[in-house]
Design a protein around this motif. Structure first.
Motif, PDB file in Angstrom:
ATOM      1  N   ALA A   1       0.837  -1.201   0.000  1.00 44.55           N
ATOM      2  CA  ALA A   1       0.000   0.000   0.000  1.00 44.55           C
ATOM      3  C   ALA A   1       0.875   1.256   0.000  1.00 44.55           C
ATOM      4  O   ALA A   1       0.584   2.245  -0.686  1.00 44.55           O
ATOM      5  CB  ALA A   1      -0.909  -0.020   1.224  1.00 44.55           C
ATOM      6  N   ARG A   2       1.983   1.188   0.771  1.00 42.22           N
ATOM      7  CA  ARG A   2       2.858   2.360   0.835  1.00 42.22           C
ATOM      8  C   ARG A   2       3.539   2.577  -0.519  1.00 42.22           C
ATOM      9  O   ARG A   2       3.700   3.710  -0.965  1.00 42.22           O
ATOM     10  CB  ARG A   2       3.891   2.184   1.940  1.00 42.22           C
ATOM     11  N   LEU A   3       3.951   1.496  -1.149  1.00 44.90           N
ATOM     12  CA  LEU A   3       4.564   1.628  -2.473  1.00 44.90           C
ATOM     13  C   LEU A   3       3.602   2.293  -3.446  1.00 44.90           C
ATOM     14  O   LEU A   3       3.996   3.112  -4.272  1.00 44.90           O
ATOM     15  CB  LEU A   3       4.954   0.255  -3.017  1.00 44.90           C
ATOM     16  N   GLU A   4       2.343   1.929  -3.275  1.00 47.15           N
ATOM     17  CA  GLU A   4       1.313   2.499  -4.153  1.00 47.15           C
ATOM     18  C   GLU A   4       1.286   4.024  -4.056  1.00 47.15           C
ATOM     19  O   GLU A   4       0.945   4.720  -5.010  1.00 47.15           O
ATOM     20  CB  GLU A   4      -0.070   1.951  -3.779  1.00 47.15           C
ATOM     21  N   SER A   5       1.674   4.529  -2.843  1.00 52.34           N
ATOM     22  CA  SER A   5       1.551   5.979  -2.634  1.00 52.34           C
ATOM     23  C   SER A   5       2.690   6.769  -3.299  1.00 52.34           C
ATOM     24  O   SER A   5       2.650   7.999  -3.337  1.00 52.34           O
ATOM     25  CB  SER A   5       1.514   6.277  -1.127  1.00 52.34           C
ATOM     26  N   LEU A   6       3.720   6.070  -3.799  1.00 47.68           N
ATOM     27  CA  LEU A   6       4.836   6.776  -4.452  1.00 47.68           C
ATOM     28  C   LEU A   6       4.415   7.274  -5.836  1.00 47.68           C
ATOM     29  O   LEU A   6       3.606   6.627  -6.511  1.00 47.68           O
ATOM     30  CB  LEU A   6       6.038   5.836  -4.592  1.00 47.68           C
TER      31      LEU A   6
END
Lengths: 203, 535
Positions: free
Chosen positions: A135-140
């Motif tokens: 999910a955090r990667l998605e935010s990049l």
């Protein structure tokens, strides 16, 4: 790691077994939720539930294994521990073919239940971490992801800047933002995160 | 050399004397019986050496050696010698009589040895054993007869009788004597057969059968007139009746009675007037037919009994598996509560303990209840089929229904078609099935619904069975549960054993009946039970 947010979902048609199991689990520091049959569990189930399911193999209506299959079809990855009061080879095989984490034979002891739950919880934690990271990667942003991939290969800011045709200063800004977004403290953690996150989108 | 010290004189004396005394005692019983039989069966003798067509004494000698062992051979030879002296006056002189006694005694001993080594059990209980017995007796007596007649011929004692005729006469006499009498003697020595014979003797049918046998013997020799051999076939009718109803035991006694009847008939008419040899050959054919038929009937009954037993064991096994599953639930709960109590103690909290221990005691009682149920099942578990009237079954259904319903507002209706035949069932087991079905029906009914009904109805299914329908006006079995309805451990009830229907079906099938759940809009189970056979 004791994860307080994880719940043990007990599905057993025997009221005394449910009650006693819930008491023992709560005294051992686990949070539990009780269901008399598969239908009750399915009706209450929510996507964000995390923990593991302790389900009796023989239930009125759907069996524990059928419950697992139905949850998988709905997209749940909750790990299953199958319980049975007559542990024959056929039922054990059916349980493992359905990818149950463990198989407990009644009457079981405290240590067996804890081991099975801990095993299921460690898988669940791994799964939760993975999905949180994803999910955090998605935010990049796209540019940030490019910078991350290059950084994961061990390149310095200057080299990354040369490859991407931007200034080293801009690369440093991106790195700082990436570390903020992913919640890592230094470049070493950043590299580990990038490797754990698996193959990048550009490869 | 203490190890080799001889036993004390007294015990050595006792050891050597006891077998001798026992041997003499047995011989003292055997010899008079043998001589008496030889004398009684001394009919229609032929030739100077008096070959008779009926020699039951040979069966006595054979049976004694079969049961007692071959050490009796010398006593048998001595008895044959003595009998020849007493009954026939030793027509060949002492030397020839000693020789013939040796040949006959040795021949019978050889037959006994063959039978002892070929038969595992002298009860003649299998087709193989009876075939070996009949074959060895027929072949052995032919060879002994040939040797005996050859010896007489050599000593020129055969007179005008041609050798083949003499051998045939001897052979038929000995073979018939042994085939008819030896099975009777062996049966008398066999505890199982004795019990079977005693049971036969108590049956009223036996009297009727004996009377029929006697009447037909009278018909053959007196009533119909003419050559008795022409009408001999009539005897096959009562013999088949007896063998089919009484098995091998019946056949053994019936053939012995026929032999006695034939001998009596021969005595009455005078041997010269009758084809004695032909009659004896017919007796041999009748005997073989009766024994083999009786054996087949026994084997069929045994197979049927074995099947019933294995079905019963299957039901018991199903029950045991289900009970094991059931008993694990309270044991699991007990373990969990026990562990919880320990965890409280470790924390130093005592307040929740009385509550937990109370729950443990309840679980202990629940486990005990399961075990009691198991014991009750096995008490009812020995299948004992007996006639049971439909009225008695319906009375049991009423009693069970009233118990099950108790204070609940459920109407119970019982109906049965008039003129139903009696059932042939194990009453306790069928009541167990009824209890399961009625309890299921009662639990399927919503306690809040106003008009709750359970109906038990008996009607004819086919010529050999009755159909008992247990129906309720509840919602019926859900379509999803239908497929696994009769599997053990599958329960639709929160407190269900999940085994009632599995065991009930096993019991119904062990009776040769069935338990079905036809699709209906309401709860309905059909129990098919066998009736007493109309015979």
């Amino acid at each position: 790691m004791r994860a307080r947010e994880l719940t043990v979902f007990v599905v057993d048609d025997d009221a005394s077994v449910r009650d006693s199991l819930a008491l023992m689990l709560s005294l051992s520091g686990y949070r539990s939720a009780l269901f008399a049959d598969a239908e009750a569990f399915l009706a209450a189930w929510q996507r964000e539930w995390a923990g593991c399911v302790l389900a009796d193999l023989r239930l009125p209506g759907k069996s524990g294994i059928e419950l697992q299959a139905e949850l998988r079809a709905k997209g749940s990855r909750l790990p299953f521990v199958i319980i049975t009061a007559h542990g024959d080879v056929a039922t054990a095989r059916a349980a493992f073919q359905a990818e149950a984490v463990d198989f407990l034979e009644k009457p079981f002891d405290h240590a067996q239940v804890r081991a099975a739950i801990e095993n299921a919880f460690s898988r669940e934690n791994l799964r939760l971490r993975r999905s949180a990271e994803a999910a955090r990667l998605e935010s990049l942003t796209a540019r940030e992801r490019e910078v991350l991939e290059h950084a994961a290969q061990g390149l310095h800011a200057k080299e990354i800047a040369a490859r991407l045709g931007i200034s080293p200063r801009t690369v440093e800004v991106h790195k700082t933002r990436i570390m903020e977004k992913l919640g890592v403290r230094n470049v070493a953690e950043l590299v580990r995160f990038a490797l754990a996150a698996g193959p990048g989108s550009s490869r | 050399m203490r190890r080799h010290a001889p036993p004390s004189r007294k015990s050595a004396y006792a050891f050597s004397l006891m077998p001798v005394l026992r041997y003499l005692r047995d011989a003292a019983v055997f010899a008079p019986c043998y001589i008496a039989l030889d004398w009684a069966s001394y009919i229609d003798p032929v030739g100077p050496f008096n070959i008779t067509p009926w020699n039951p004494q040979a069966a006595l000698a054979l049976a004694w050696m079969l049961l007692g062992g071959l050490q009796h051979v010398p006593a048998v030879m001595a008895t044959i010698f003595l009998a020849d002296l007493v009954v026939r006056g030793a027509p060949g002189g002492w030397a020839i009589t000693a020789l013939t006694a040796t040949v006959l005694g040795g021949g019978y001993a050889w037959i006994a040895w063959l039978l002892r080594s070929l038969l595992r059990d002298l009860g003649l209980r299998s087709l193989r054993e009876l075939t070996v017995f009949a074959g060895v007796v027929a072949g052995g007596t032919a060879i002994v007869g040939a040797a005996f007649v050859g010896l007489l011929r050599g000593a020129d004692l055969l007179g005008a009788t041609p050798i083949p005729a003499a051998v045939l006469r001897f052979w038929i006499g000995d073979a018939v004597g042994i085939l008819v009498t030896a099975p009777l003697l062996l049966a008398a020595a066999d505890a199982g057969r004795r019990a079977g014979l005693a049971a036969l003797a108590r049956r009223p049918e036996t009297l009727l059968q004996t009377a029929a046998l006697a009447f037909i013997v009278w018909l053959i020799f007196e009533g119909l007139g003419g050559d008795p051999a022409h009408h001999f076939y009539l005897l096959f009718v009562p013999l088949i009746w007896i063998a089919v109803r009484g098995g091998m035991n019946g056949a053994i006694v019936a053939t012995a009675l026929v032999q006695l009847g034939v001998v009596a008939g021969i005595h009455r008419s005078g041997a010269t007037a009758l084809p004695v040899l032909e009659l004896q050959a017919l007796v041999a054919a009748l005997t073989l037919t009766g024994l083999f038929l009786g054996l087949m009937v026994d084997e069929r009954e045994r197979a049927a009994a074995d099947l019933r037993e294995s079905l019963r064991l299957a039901a018991a096994g199903e029950m045991a598996g289900a009970i094991a599953h059931e008993v694990m639930q309270p044991l699991t709960a007990l373990g969990n509560y026990g562990r919880s109590a320990l965890l409280y103690l470790e924390r130093g909290e005592a307040a929740p303990l009385p509550g937990i221990v109370g729950k443990m005691l309840a679980e202990q009682e629940r486990a005990a209840e399961v075990v009691r149920r198991l014991r009750d099942f096995f008490r009812a578990g020995t299948t004992r089929l007996e006639p049971l009237t439909v009225e008695a079954l319906m009375a049991a259904a009423r009693r069970i229904g009233e118990q099950v319903i108790g204070e609940r507002r459920i109407a119970l209706a019982l109906r049965s078609e008039p003129g139903l035949p009696d059932l042939y069932v194990d009453r306790l087991q069928v009541e167990l099935v009824l209890r399961n079905l009625i309890a299921n029906a009662a639990e399927a009914l919503d306690p809040r619904a106003g008009d709750s009904r359970i109906e038990v109805a008996a009607a004819r299914n086919d010529a050999a069975s009755v159909r008992v329908v247990v129906a309720d006006n509840g919602p019926g079995v859900p379509q999803t549960a239908r497929g696994r309805l009769f599997e053990p451990f599958v329960s639709g009830k929160p407190t269900g054993m999940g085994l009632g229907l599995a065991v009930s079906r096993a019991i119904a099938e062990a009776h040769g009946g069935a338990l079905e759940a036809p699709s209906a809009g309401h709860g309905e189970f059909h129990l098919v039970l066998p009736c007493v056979h109309a015979s």
